[in-house]
Write an enzyme that holds these catalytic residues in place. Structure first.
Site, PDB file in Angstrom:
ATOM      1  N   GLY A   1      -5.717  17.624   4.620  1.00 41.46           N
ATOM      2  CA  GLY A   1      -6.819  17.791   3.774  1.00 41.46           C
ATOM      3  C   GLY A   1      -6.656  18.777   2.958  1.00 41.46           C
TER       4      GLY A   1
ATOM      5  N   HIS B   1      -1.430   7.037  -3.353  1.00 42.36           N
ATOM      6  CA  HIS B   1      -0.393   6.776  -2.509  1.00 42.36           C
ATOM      7  C   HIS B   1       0.956   7.573  -3.231  1.00 42.36           C
ATOM      8  CE1 HIS B   1       2.432   4.782   0.384  1.00 42.36           C
ATOM      9  NE2 HIS B   1       3.108   4.492  -0.807  1.00 42.36           N
TER      10      HIS B   1
ATOM     11  N   ASP C   1      -2.096  -0.512   0.595  1.00 42.86           N
ATOM     12  CA  ASP C   1      -1.532  -0.325  -0.761  1.00 42.86           C
ATOM     13  C   ASP C   1      -1.228  -1.500  -1.549  1.00 42.86           C
ATOM     14  OD1 ASP C   1      -0.995   2.312   0.381  1.00 42.86           O
ATOM     15  OD2 ASP C   1       0.683   1.820   1.263  1.00 42.86           O
TER      16      ASP C   1
END
Length: 191
Positions: A13, A106, A147
């Site tokens: 996180g 990404h 993606d």
């Protein structure tokens, strides 16, 4: 009126924490919820420390409990969803409920090094093994395929011949921390 963001994350996180801190003083954007599919994900602890409500929604609940998931998001008045290291595929019902309002980051320059199983260090190792001269980040809209949503923004970093995958990861993380909150802010301001 505030735009309420939910951050979906499955791991440590650090990106989620960075985003929460970035918007902590915003008068128009609020991180209202952190969602994880894993009860042991450290992102939940980060959310607690930063006083952001957290919610665990299991893989089974995501795939089989459309009403439950959407009700929970509505309970927190969620307008926009940010994926930050979330490893489950987003179900079609969620994409339909939040059209143009779910984005992902990404850790590579899509369309290269994307798809199922390509996350975190797997990506950085693949970049180094392929002898790439650059890597970076891709921020994109989420669709039903891993993606492959429309690209919103990319930033590049060099990959030196002597770089290890850890070196590449550090360079990519710097880009994530610098650009992801700013791009989120830009997109949300146009909603």
């Amino acid at each position: 009126m505030n735009t309420h963001i939910a951050i979906f994350a499955s791991g440590s996180g650090t990106n989620a924490e960075n985003i929460i801190q970035y918007f902590s003083k915003s008068k128009s954007i609020e991180v209202s919820l952190v969602v994880s599919n894993r009860s042991d994900a450290y992102v939940l602890e980060r959310a607690r420390l930063l006083k952001v409500p957290e919610l665990i929604i299991t893989k089974k609940e995501f795939s089989e409990s459309e009403y439950y998931v959407l009700t929970k998001l509505r309970d927190f008045h969620i307008d926009f969803i940010v994926l930050a290291g979330f490893l489950l595929q987003i179900p079609k019902y969620l994409i339909q409920a939040y059209p143009g309002a779910i984005i992902n980051i990404h850790p590579a320059l899509l369309p290269r090094f994307g798809g199922k199983g390509m996350y975190g260090d797997h990506v950085h190792k693949a970049v180094v093994e392929a002898g790439e001269k650059e890597s970076g980040i891709t921020i994109h809209y989420v669709n039903e395929h891993y993606d492959s949503g429309a690209i919103i923004h990319q930033e590049k970093c060099t990959v030196d011949p002597a770089d290890t995958y850890e070196d590449v990861a550090r360079k990519v993380h710097r880009l994530e921390y610098e650009f992801y909150p700013r791009i989120i802010e830009d997109i949300v301001s146009r909603l």
